[in-house]
Design a protein around this motif. Structure first.
Motif, PDB file in Angstrom:
ATOM      1  N   PRO A   1       0.770  -1.274  -0.135  1.00 31.58           N
ATOM      2  CA  PRO A   1       0.064  -0.046  -0.110  1.00 31.58           C
ATOM      3  C   PRO A   1       0.926   1.145  -0.156  1.00 31.58           C
ATOM      4  O   PRO A   1       2.158   1.192   0.000  1.00 31.58           O
ATOM      5  N   GLY A   2       0.290   2.421   0.077  1.00 34.02           N
ATOM      6  CA  GLY A   2       0.915   3.518  -0.195  1.00 34.02           C
ATOM      7  C   GLY A   2       1.787   3.892   1.331  1.00 34.02           C
ATOM      8  O   GLY A   2       1.142   3.377   2.336  1.00 34.02           O
TER       9      GLY A   2
ATOM     10  N   HIS B   1       9.502   1.056   3.550  1.00 28.64           N
ATOM     11  CA  HIS B   1       8.619   1.303   2.459  1.00 28.64           C
ATOM     12  C   HIS B   1       9.353   1.582   0.944  1.00 28.64           C
ATOM     13  O   HIS B   1       9.074   0.922  -0.297  1.00 28.64           O
TER      14      HIS B   1
ATOM     15  N   TYR C   1       8.856  -3.723  -7.813  1.00 28.80           N
ATOM     16  CA  TYR C   1       8.332  -3.360  -9.121  1.00 28.80           C
ATOM     17  C   TYR C   1       9.505  -3.668 -10.047  1.00 28.80           C
ATOM     18  O   TYR C   1      10.457  -3.269 -10.181  1.00 28.80           O
TER      19      TYR C   1
ATOM     20  N   ASP D   1      -1.797  -3.189  -4.334  1.00 23.27           N
ATOM     21  CA  ASP D   1      -1.610  -2.123  -3.610  1.00 23.27           C
ATOM     22  C   ASP D   1      -3.120  -2.011  -2.782  1.00 23.27           C
ATOM     23  O   ASP D   1      -4.306  -1.776  -3.628  1.00 23.27           O
ATOM     24  N   ASN D   2      -3.165  -2.444  -1.655  1.00 20.70           N
ATOM     25  CA  ASN D   2      -4.458  -2.588  -0.887  1.00 20.70           C
ATOM     26  C   ASN D   2      -4.750  -1.321  -0.196  1.00 20.70           C
ATOM     27  O   ASN D   2      -5.446  -1.165   0.787  1.00 20.70           O
ATOM     28  N   SER D   3      -4.294  -0.047  -0.598  1.00 17.95           N
ATOM     29  CA  SER D   3      -4.359   1.327   0.033  1.00 17.95           C
ATOM     30  C   SER D   3      -5.819   1.722   0.351  1.00 17.95           C
ATOM     31  O   SER D   3      -6.297   2.060   1.368  1.00 17.95           O
TER      32      SER D   3
ATOM     33  N   THR E   1      -8.940  -7.644  -0.526  1.00 20.47           N
ATOM     34  CA  THR E   1      -7.573  -8.057  -0.674  1.00 20.47           C
ATOM     35  C   THR E   1      -7.111  -9.201  -0.699  1.00 20.47           C
ATOM     36  O   THR E   1      -6.415  -9.716  -1.495  1.00 20.47           O
TER      37      THR E   1
END
Length: 298
Positions: free
Chosen positions: A229-230, A256, A263, A271-273, A280
């Motif tokens: 996530p972000g 992070h 990538y 990305d589960n932000s 998810t």
């Protein structure tokens, strides 16, 4: 929602020094990342690469259905691992033990179905690895175990090498022991037809002691998926923690940033932000299903 614990940054590998494992459960000072070109950002619209497939689910004719104590089938689908025959392995090594036929479990949808899998869920602190892994394991229609490296590390009570006191030979030794313990448990579950999902913070710039190490302990067919996530999300989740599982904001940001190296690796990245646990876990199952269905590389 409780979120999984990520590990602190390991000391970067130095020339001439034998590599040690990535300190997935440690919370020591953040060392600088290895000197290399900047990691690429997320590819725009580029699909992820293929994961390795567990030897038990390699393409080929389906195995005959295993038989339970009363002669009835266990319900194993093509691609899954049937229970080994009694006496097929030495009692002195990881092997089969008599198990009763599995009880009916929740249906999670098509996805991976009843395949017996070994999965490694990778992500930074605050990614939600433990929560998602446990939810995915609970919702599968076949027996599935969840093994969390951080939980296993904390089995040590007296003499626990608290990573917040700094990363040293004691915390590294306990990390190595915990990872070997997780690998042994995973192989034992798989030998008995039980899938397993492990979670750990594995750094992309240390493949030999990170992802490579896990494949040596569990098997070359281990299926890795990255949960990323972000930064603002993992910072918020980390702030809700307490005790030795809470990291400083600087450590979280450094971990992070280093995880962004996944990538371009070919591994699936989720990305589960903005996703809840159920969504998810569903994406995780779909990514694993694609990995199983993909043709062999080469």
């Amino acid at each position: 929602m409780q979120h999984a614990v990520g590990g602190p940054l390991p000391p970067p590998e130095q020339p001439g020094r034998a590599p040690g494992p990535a300190p997935a459960g440690a919370h020591g000072p953040v060392p600088p990342p290895p000197q290399a070109a900047p990691y690429p950002g997320p590819p725009s619209g580029a699909p992820g690469g293929r994961l390795g497939v567990h030897p038990a689910v390699q393409p080929g004719p389906p195995p005959p259905p295993a038989q339970g104590p009363g002669g009835a089938g266990w319900g194993a689908a093509p691609g899954s691992v049937p229970p080994p025959a009694p006496g097929g392995m030495s009692p002195h090594v990881t092997g089969a033990v008599p198990l009763a036929p599995p009880m009916p479990l929740y249906e999670h949808g098509p996805g991976t179905g009843t395949a017996t899998l070994a999965v490694l869920l990778i992500g930074p602190a605050g990614a939600g690895k433990t929560t998602v892994a446990r939810h995915w394991a609970t919702r599968r229609p076949v027996p599935t175990a969840h093994i969390s490296l951080d939980d296993v590390r904390e089995w040590v009570c007296s003499g626990f090498a608290d990573p917040q006191s700094g990363w040293n030979e004691h915390s590294e030794a306990q990390y190595r022991l915990a990872r070997r313990t997780c690998g042994f448990a995973a192989r034992n579950f798989l030998a008995n037809g039980i899938s397993c999902i492990l979670d750990d913070a594995v750094f992309p710039d240390r493949p030999v002691v990170g992802l490579g190490g896990w494949k040596r302990h569990v098997g070359p067919g281990l299926l890795p998926v990255v949960l990323l996530p972000g930064l603002e999300v993992v910072l918020e989740r980390n702030a809700q923690r307490s005790g030795n599982r809470r990291l400083s904001d600087e450590e979280v940001a450094a971990i992070h940033g280093r995880m962004a190296g996944w990538y371009g690796s070919g591994l699936p990245i989720i990305d589960n932000s903005a996703l809840d646990v159920e969504a998810t876990a569903r994406l995780l199952d779909e990514a694993l299903a694609r990995a199983i269905a993909a043709p062999p590389v080469g």
